[in-house]
Design a protein around this motif. Sequence first.
Motif, PDB file in Angstrom:
ATOM      1  N   ILE A   8      28.695  -8.860 -30.557  1.00  0.00           N
ATOM      2  CA  ILE A   8      28.211  -7.542 -30.145  1.00  0.00           C
ATOM      3  C   ILE A   8      27.496  -7.568 -28.793  1.00  0.00           C
ATOM      4  O   ILE A   8      26.785  -6.621 -28.438  1.00  0.00           O
ATOM      5  CB  ILE A   8      27.310  -6.916 -31.220  1.00  0.00           C
ATOM      6  N   ASN A   9      27.709  -8.606 -28.009  1.00  0.00           N
ATOM      7  CA  ASN A   9      27.088  -8.680 -26.686  1.00  0.00           C
ATOM      8  C   ASN A   9      27.401  -7.465 -25.814  1.00  0.00           C
ATOM      9  O   ASN A   9      26.542  -6.956 -25.097  1.00  0.00           O
ATOM     10  CB  ASN A   9      27.554  -9.943 -25.949  1.00  0.00           C
ATOM     11  N   GLY A  36      33.175  -4.400 -42.773  1.00  0.00           N
ATOM     12  CA  GLY A  36      33.970  -5.470 -43.349  1.00  0.00           C
ATOM     13  C   GLY A  36      34.101  -6.751 -42.565  1.00  0.00           C
ATOM     14  O   GLY A  36      34.782  -7.680 -43.020  1.00  0.00           O
ATOM     15  N   ALA A  37      33.476  -6.860 -41.403  1.00  0.00           N
ATOM     16  CA  ALA A  37      33.519  -8.133 -40.680  1.00  0.00           C
ATOM     17  C   ALA A  37      32.777  -9.189 -41.489  1.00  0.00           C
ATOM     18  O   ALA A  37      31.833  -8.888 -42.218  1.00  0.00           O
ATOM     19  CB  ALA A  37      32.900  -7.999 -39.298  1.00  0.00           C
ATOM     20  N   HIS A  38      33.209 -10.427 -41.347  1.00  0.00           N
ATOM     21  CA  HIS A  38      32.600 -11.517 -42.111  1.00  0.00           C
ATOM     22  C   HIS A  38      31.342 -12.069 -41.441  1.00  0.00           C
ATOM     23  O   HIS A  38      30.618 -12.856 -42.052  1.00  0.00           O
ATOM     24  CB  HIS A  38      33.608 -12.651 -42.288  1.00  0.00           C
ATOM     25  N   GLY A  39      31.124 -11.689 -40.189  1.00  0.00           N
ATOM     26  CA  GLY A  39      29.971 -12.212 -39.489  1.00  0.00           C
ATOM     27  C   GLY A  39      29.651 -11.435 -38.229  1.00  0.00           C
ATOM     28  O   GLY A  39      30.460 -10.643 -37.742  1.00  0.00           O
ATOM     29  N   VAL A  40      28.459 -11.670 -37.708  1.00  0.00           N
ATOM     30  CA  VAL A  40      27.996 -11.101 -36.445  1.00  0.00           C
ATOM     31  C   VAL A  40      27.657 -12.256 -35.517  1.00  0.00           C
ATOM     32  O   VAL A  40      26.956 -13.197 -35.913  1.00  0.00           O
ATOM     33  CB  VAL A  40      26.759 -10.203 -36.645  1.00  0.00           C
ATOM     34  N   THR A  41      28.166 -12.184 -34.293  1.00  0.00           N
ATOM     35  CA  THR A  41      27.894 -13.209 -33.276  1.00  0.00           C
ATOM     36  C   THR A  41      27.110 -12.604 -32.126  1.00  0.00           C
ATOM     37  O   THR A  41      27.382 -11.468 -31.711  1.00  0.00           O
ATOM     38  CB  THR A  41      29.203 -13.806 -32.742  1.00  0.00           C
ATOM     39  N   VAL A  42      26.139 -13.345 -31.612  1.00  0.00           N
ATOM     40  CA  VAL A  42      25.430 -12.963 -30.391  1.00  0.00           C
ATOM     41  C   VAL A  42      25.318 -14.195 -29.493  1.00  0.00           C
ATOM     42  O   VAL A  42      25.345 -15.322 -29.963  1.00  0.00           O
ATOM     43  CB  VAL A  42      24.023 -12.397 -30.676  1.00  0.00           C
ATOM     44  N   HIS A  43      25.193 -13.921 -28.198  1.00  0.00           N
ATOM     45  CA  HIS A  43      25.041 -15.006 -27.229  1.00  0.00           C
ATOM     46  C   HIS A  43      23.913 -14.625 -26.272  1.00  0.00           C
ATOM     47  O   HIS A  43      24.152 -14.046 -25.219  1.00  0.00           O
ATOM     48  CB  HIS A  43      26.346 -15.223 -26.463  1.00  0.00           C
ATOM     49  N   PRO A  44      22.672 -14.929 -26.630  1.00  0.00           N
ATOM     50  CA  PRO A  44      21.556 -14.620 -25.737  1.00  0.00           C
ATOM     51  C   PRO A  44      21.537 -15.572 -24.543  1.00  0.00           C
ATOM     52  O   PRO A  44      21.543 -16.791 -24.715  1.00  0.00           O
ATOM     53  CB  PRO A  44      20.329 -14.826 -26.629  1.00  0.00           C
ATOM     54  N   TYR A  53      16.327 -11.729 -26.569  1.00  0.00           N
ATOM     55  CA  TYR A  53      15.805 -12.631 -27.598  1.00  0.00           C
ATOM     56  C   TYR A  53      15.199 -11.849 -28.762  1.00  0.00           C
ATOM     57  O   TYR A  53      15.341 -12.227 -29.923  1.00  0.00           O
ATOM     58  CB  TYR A  53      14.792 -13.603 -26.988  1.00  0.00           C
ATOM     59  N   LYS A  54      14.552 -10.724 -28.468  1.00  0.00           N
ATOM     60  CA  LYS A  54      13.972  -9.933 -29.558  1.00  0.00           C
ATOM     61  C   LYS A  54      15.064  -9.333 -30.435  1.00  0.00           C
ATOM     62  O   LYS A  54      14.855  -9.124 -31.636  1.00  0.00           O
ATOM     63  CB  LYS A  54      13.049  -8.855 -29.017  1.00  0.00           C
ATOM     64  N   ASP A  55      16.236  -9.053 -29.848  1.00  0.00           N
ATOM     65  CA  ASP A  55      17.365  -8.561 -30.646  1.00  0.00           C
ATOM     66  C   ASP A  55      17.743  -9.571 -31.724  1.00  0.00           C
ATOM     67  O   ASP A  55      18.075  -9.209 -32.853  1.00  0.00           O
ATOM     68  CB  ASP A  55      18.601  -8.325 -29.770  1.00  0.00           C
ATOM     69  N   VAL A  56      17.721 -10.843 -31.345  1.00  0.00           N
ATOM     70  CA  VAL A  56      18.142 -11.898 -32.261  1.00  0.00           C
ATOM     71  C   VAL A  56      17.253 -11.908 -33.505  1.00  0.00           C
ATOM     72  O   VAL A  56      17.742 -11.970 -34.638  1.00  0.00           O
ATOM     73  CB  VAL A  56      18.129 -13.270 -31.564  1.00  0.00           C
ATOM     74  N   TYR A  57      15.943 -11.833 -33.283  1.00  0.00           N
ATOM     75  CA  TYR A  57      15.013 -11.815 -34.422  1.00  0.00           C
ATOM     76  C   TYR A  57      15.240 -10.581 -35.298  1.00  0.00           C
ATOM     77  O   TYR A  57      15.229 -10.670 -36.530  1.00  0.00           O
ATOM     78  CB  TYR A  57      13.571 -11.822 -33.928  1.00  0.00           C
ATOM     79  N   GLU A  58      15.455  -9.440 -34.665  1.00  0.00           N
ATOM     80  CA  GLU A  58      15.614  -8.197 -35.417  1.00  0.00           C
ATOM     81  C   GLU A  58      16.930  -8.169 -36.189  1.00  0.00           C
ATOM     82  O   GLU A  58      16.973  -7.716 -37.339  1.00  0.00           O
ATOM     83  CB  GLU A  58      15.505  -7.007 -34.463  1.00  0.00           C
ATOM     84  N   ILE A  59      17.993  -8.666 -35.575  1.00  0.00           N
ATOM     85  CA  ILE A  59      19.285  -8.696 -36.261  1.00  0.00           C
ATOM     86  C   ILE A  59      19.220  -9.609 -37.477  1.00  0.00           C
ATOM     87  O   ILE A  59      19.745  -9.295 -38.546  1.00  0.00           O
ATOM     88  CB  ILE A  59      20.395  -9.148 -35.292  1.00  0.00           C
TER      89      ILE A  59
END
Length: 240
Positions: A8-9, A36-44, A53-59
Amino acid sequence: MTKLSVNINKIATIRNSRGGNTPDVLKAAIDVQEFGAHGVTVHPRPDERHIKYKDVYEIRRIIKTEFNIEGYPSPKFMELVKSVRPHQVTLVPDPPEAITSSSGWDTINNLSFLQDIIGELKEYGIRTSIFIDTNPDFIVNAAKTNTDRVELYTEPYASGFEKDPEKAIAPFVEAANIANKSGVSINAGHDLNLQNLKFFNEKIPFLKEVSIGHALISDALYLGLERTISMYKELLVKNK
């Protein structure tokens, strides 16, 4: 079926271009899960030009599906993932100024470094994956790092697919076979899309997971996120 993790970047990139909270990255993460996705990926990245970085904690607090964090293992990144404890960390060799990932790890020259990093992550119970090219020597050495998985960098496949699919897929089939024989599971990502994904999935029988962001989010602008995720998942069903 092969699992689909949605990066979701790009949603964060749009948000950051105007400030504020539109589109809402946290709602996007929840929607990805609910659709229905099996996962969420982020690349901070260090400059936080998309995912912050705060998005990562909240997600991490709001989703129940698999959470995959990609990034270069700098001290700041390692502090983040040890605190968040995602299900998977995908290690990439990107320099800070990189626009996007454009190559995999040299697991020969970086063997000791990767062994140390992976050892740290395993102490926190985090599954590890190494972003890697199809070079057979790099695949063999990846197993020596004690990583759980490798993520095959698929841009060369995507760029060659339209001209000659069989030629484009051949190095990836070889790499997947080497990894499988070495006891390493296989992920894949970069420039996979609605046109080339099905063929890749069919030819790589050991494929565990794909991480797709740019193409999927772009398709969702026209098709809607729910329908787009469904379409990608249909391409990931394994033939019986």
